[in-house]
Each structure stands twice: as C-alpha cells, then as structure tokens.
Design a protein around this motif. Structure first.
Motif, PDB file in Angstrom:
ATOM      1  N   ARG A  27       0.817  -1.201   0.000  1.00 29.14           N
ATOM      2  CA  ARG A  27       0.000   0.000   0.000  1.00 29.14           C
ATOM      3  C   ARG A  27       0.859   1.262   0.000  1.00 29.14           C
ATOM      4  N   ALA A  28       1.938   1.228   0.762  1.00 28.76           N
ATOM      5  CA  ALA A  28       2.826   2.382   0.841  1.00 28.76           C
ATOM      6  C   ALA A  28       3.454   2.681  -0.513  1.00 28.76           C
ATOM      7  N   ILE A  29       3.859   1.634  -1.234  1.00 31.40           N
ATOM      8  CA  ILE A  29       4.459   1.827  -2.552  1.00 31.40           C
ATOM      9  C   ILE A  29       3.429   2.356  -3.542  1.00 31.40           C
ATOM     10  N   LEU A  30       2.222   1.807  -3.504  1.00 33.72           N
ATOM     11  CA  LEU A  30       1.159   2.287  -4.394  1.00 33.72           C
ATOM     12  C   LEU A  30       0.856   3.761  -4.139  1.00 33.72           C
ATOM     13  N   THR A  31       0.766   4.135  -2.872  1.00 31.34           N
ATOM     14  CA  THR A  31       0.463   5.525  -2.524  1.00 31.34           C
ATOM     15  C   THR A  31       1.560   6.458  -3.007  1.00 31.34           C
ATOM     16  N   ALA A  32       2.810   6.065  -2.797  1.00 30.21           N
ATOM     17  CA  ALA A  32       3.931   6.885  -3.260  1.00 30.21           C
ATOM     18  C   ALA A  32       3.925   7.001  -4.780  1.00 30.21           C
ATOM     19  N   ALA A  33       3.611   5.905  -5.463  1.00 28.87           N
ATOM     20  CA  ALA A  33       3.569   5.918  -6.928  1.00 28.87           C
ATOM     21  C   ALA A  33       2.481   6.849  -7.435  1.00 28.87           C
ATOM     22  N   LEU A  34       1.324   6.824  -6.799  1.00 30.64           N
ATOM     23  CA  LEU A  34       0.228   7.694  -7.210  1.00 30.64           C
ATOM     24  C   LEU A  34       0.609   9.165  -7.034  1.00 30.64           C
ATOM     25  N   LEU A  45       8.068   7.472 -12.909  1.00 30.61           N
ATOM     26  CA  LEU A  45       8.122   6.404 -11.915  1.00 30.61           C
ATOM     27  C   LEU A  45       9.439   5.648 -11.964  1.00 30.61           C
ATOM     28  N   SER A  46       9.986   5.388 -10.787  1.00 32.44           N
ATOM     29  CA  SER A  46      11.188   4.573 -10.643  1.00 32.44           C
ATOM     30  C   SER A  46      11.035   3.748  -9.378  1.00 32.44           C
ATOM     31  N   LEU A  47      11.167   2.428  -9.499  1.00 33.54           N
ATOM     32  CA  LEU A  47      11.038   1.581  -8.324  1.00 33.54           C
ATOM     33  C   LEU A  47      12.096   1.924  -7.277  1.00 33.54           C
ATOM     34  N   ARG A  48      13.275   2.280  -7.716  1.00 31.18           N
ATOM     35  CA  ARG A  48      14.342   2.643  -6.776  1.00 31.18           C
ATOM     36  C   ARG A  48      13.957   3.910  -5.998  1.00 31.18           C
ATOM     37  N   ASP A  49      13.400   4.880  -6.707  1.00 27.71           N
ATOM     38  CA  ASP A  49      12.982   6.115  -6.041  1.00 27.71           C
ATOM     39  C   ASP A  49      11.838   5.847  -5.069  1.00 27.71           C
ATOM     40  N   LEU A  50      10.890   5.000  -5.462  1.00 28.58           N
ATOM     41  CA  LEU A  50       9.777   4.675  -4.577  1.00 28.58           C
ATOM     42  C   LEU A  50      10.272   3.954  -3.328  1.00 28.58           C
ATOM     43  N   ALA A  59      15.228  -3.256  -3.501  1.00 29.24           N
ATOM     44  CA  ALA A  59      14.645  -4.488  -4.040  1.00 29.24           C
ATOM     45  C   ALA A  59      13.238  -4.750  -3.515  1.00 29.24           C
ATOM     46  N   ALA A  60      12.835  -4.030  -2.460  1.00 29.66           N
ATOM     47  CA  ALA A  60      11.550  -4.319  -1.824  1.00 29.66           C
ATOM     48  C   ALA A  60      10.343  -4.136  -2.752  1.00 29.66           C
ATOM     49  N   PRO A  61      10.248  -3.048  -3.528  1.00 29.77           N
ATOM     50  CA  PRO A  61       9.081  -2.910  -4.420  1.00 29.77           C
ATOM     51  C   PRO A  61       8.975  -4.048  -5.432  1.00 29.77           C
ATOM     52  N   ALA A  62      10.110  -4.532  -5.921  1.00 32.69           N
ATOM     53  CA  ALA A  62      10.089  -5.616  -6.902  1.00 32.69           C
ATOM     54  C   ALA A  62       9.517  -6.899  -6.311  1.00 32.69           C
ATOM     55  N   HIS A  63       9.643  -7.050  -4.995  1.00 28.58           N
ATOM     56  CA  HIS A  63       9.080  -8.235  -4.345  1.00 28.58           C
ATOM     57  C   HIS A  63       7.564  -8.276  -4.509  1.00 28.58           C
ATOM     58  N   HIS A  64       6.928  -7.102  -4.520  1.00 27.53           N
ATOM     59  CA  HIS A  64       5.463  -7.031  -4.628  1.00 27.53           C
ATOM     60  C   HIS A  64       4.974  -6.867  -6.062  1.00 27.53           C
ATOM     61  N   PHE A  65       5.754  -6.167  -6.896  1.00 28.29           N
ATOM     62  CA  PHE A  65       5.256  -5.810  -8.228  1.00 28.29           C
ATOM     63  C   PHE A  65       6.116  -6.334  -9.379  1.00 28.29           C
ATOM     64  N   LYS A  66       7.238  -6.940  -9.075  1.00 30.31           N
ATOM     65  CA  LYS A  66       8.186  -7.477 -10.061  1.00 30.31           C
ATOM     66  C   LYS A  66       8.913  -6.380 -10.823  1.00 30.31           C
ATOM     67  N   ASP A  67       8.148  -5.482 -11.453  1.00 34.46           N
ATOM     68  CA  ASP A  67       8.786  -4.424 -12.230  1.00 34.46           C
ATOM     69  C   ASP A  67       7.838  -3.232 -12.331  1.00 34.46           C
ATOM     70  N   ARG A  68       8.275  -2.229 -13.073  1.00 40.53           N
ATOM     71  CA  ARG A  68       7.495  -1.001 -13.212  1.00 40.53           C
ATOM     72  C   ARG A  68       6.143  -1.266 -13.876  1.00 40.53           C
ATOM     73  N   THR A  69       6.135  -2.137 -14.879  1.00 36.67           N
ATOM     74  CA  THR A  69       4.876  -2.486 -15.542  1.00 36.67           C
ATOM     75  C   THR A  69       3.917  -3.148 -14.569  1.00 36.67           C
ATOM     76  N   GLY A  70       4.434  -4.005 -13.710  1.00 36.02           N
ATOM     77  CA  GLY A  70       3.593  -4.645 -12.713  1.00 36.02           C
ATOM     78  C   GLY A  70       2.985  -3.649 -11.750  1.00 36.02           C
ATOM     79  N   LEU A  71       3.763  -2.652 -11.367  1.00 39.60           N
ATOM     80  CA  LEU A  71       3.258  -1.610 -10.467  1.00 39.60           C
ATOM     81  C   LEU A  71       2.149  -0.808 -11.137  1.00 39.60           C
ATOM     82  N   LEU A  72       2.378  -0.386 -12.370  1.00 40.55           N
ATOM     83  CA  LEU A  72       1.362   0.386 -13.085  1.00 40.55           C
ATOM     84  C   LEU A  72       0.105  -0.445 -13.322  1.00 40.55           C
TER      85      LEU A  72
END
Length: 201
Positions: A27-34, A45-50, A59-72
């Motif tokens: 949830r924290a990563i999604l909120t920051a991305a929004l 958007l950058s997973l490293r920045d988030l 590496a933590a965001p990739a654990h939940h979303f794999k990559d930037r496309t997964g997050l979006l």
C-alpha cells in the motif's frame, strides 16, 4: 571514590528506529507511486525512487510488483475497482457520467494510468477483472434508460455515454476546457451536455 558507571554496550544502547515499519508495504508503494504520477506523470516512476521514499531497500518494491509495468498494472486494476464502486452508486445514466467525471478529477493519477494500455500488462487477471466490473457498472446504468431515449441500440448508447464522460474528463484534466468551463462547476456543465444527448431524466 564513587562507583564508576558501567560502560554501555550495544545491548544497553537504545535501538535506532528504522525508517520503515509499514504495516503494508504494498500500500505504501502504491500511494507513493500515485503521488509521483499525479505530480509528474507515469514516465517519472522509478522503483528505486519509490523504495527510497518508503524507506526500504531498493529491491523491496520488486518483491510485490516485479517491475514497473507490474506496479502500473496494479494501479490500473485498483483504479477500475474504485471506478466501478463509484458508478454503482449512480442513480441514473447522467449521474453515472457525473460520477465518472468526478472520479477522473479526484483521482487523476489512476485515471491516466487506467487508460494507457501500453503501460500495462494486458493479460493480468486483476486488471481484466477490474475492467470487466467497471464495464458492467456502466452497462447497468445504460440499461436503466428506455431504448426510445437513445435513438440507437443499447450497445452504441453505452459507447456514446462513455465517450462523452471520458472525453469531457480528459479535456478537463488537460486544461483544454479552462476557457469554455471557466468558473462553472464541471459536474453541472457535464449534466447540461448529457441532457442535450440523452432525454432521460
């Protein structure tokens, strides 16, 4: 001679609080991305920045979303679910359109990502489910109007209603209607537009 104070070891020292203790990292990563998307668009958007914003390893965001496309894709899926909830509360077709416009204005980051398919993983189950639920909500609003009020079949009526609401919302978000709408309430302007196309009350 006063007793000397025992030397503090690492075990006695207060632990330094870690910057991250999220109950829900996803949830924290999604909120920051929004927040990033609302300010600078999806391209920023950058997973490293988030990860830095959330105070976790890169590496933590990739654990939940794999990559930037997964997050979006996760953002779009969530957005369609929120849109469906909004449309399901509509009292009639015009109200559904008003709620659609309101959703876009209140959630511009979701709205921008949801309708940019090249950013998304199109076969993602959560995304396809969210899209289907939102489409069902729109069809439900269309089905409540009498066929004679359309002048076309229900399917085309749904396309017309969606096109009007989506186009109006997109133009508003791009500030293309600043002069035409001015200080007027955008929702009331949309109601007027919808009334000119659909005679249903």
């Amino acid at each position: 001679m006063p007793p000397t104070e025992p030397k503090k070891t690492d075990a006695h020292r207060p632990s330094t609080p870690r910057p991250y203790h999220h109950g829900d990292l996803r949830r924290a990563i999604l909120t920051a991305a929004l927040d990033v998307i609302a300010a600078d668009g999806p391209s920023a958007l950058s997973l490293r920045d988030l990860a830095r914003r959330a105070g976790v390893s890169h590496a933590a965001p990739a654990h939940h979303f794999k990559d930037r496309t997964g997050l979006l894709t996760a953002i779009a899926a969530e957005g369609f679910g929120l849109l469906a909830d909004t449309l399901n509360e509509a009292s009639d077709l015009k109200d559904a359109g008003v709620r659609y416009v309101r959703f876009a204005l209140e959630h511009p980051a979701y709205f921008q990502v949801m309708f940019t398919p090249e950013l998304l993983r199109g076969d993602d189950l959560e995304l396809t489910t969210g899209r289907a639920v939102a489409a069902d909500a729109l069809r439900e609003a269309v089905s409540a109007v009498r066929a004679e009020d359309f002048g076309v079949d229900a399917r085309l009526a749904g396309v017309a209603a969606w096109s009007l609401a989506h186009g109006f919302a997109t133009l508003l978000l791009g500030h293309n209607l600043d002069g035409a709408v001015g200080d007027q309430d955008p929702e009331e302007v949309f109601r007027t537009l919808a009334t000119t196309l659909f005679r249903a009350d």
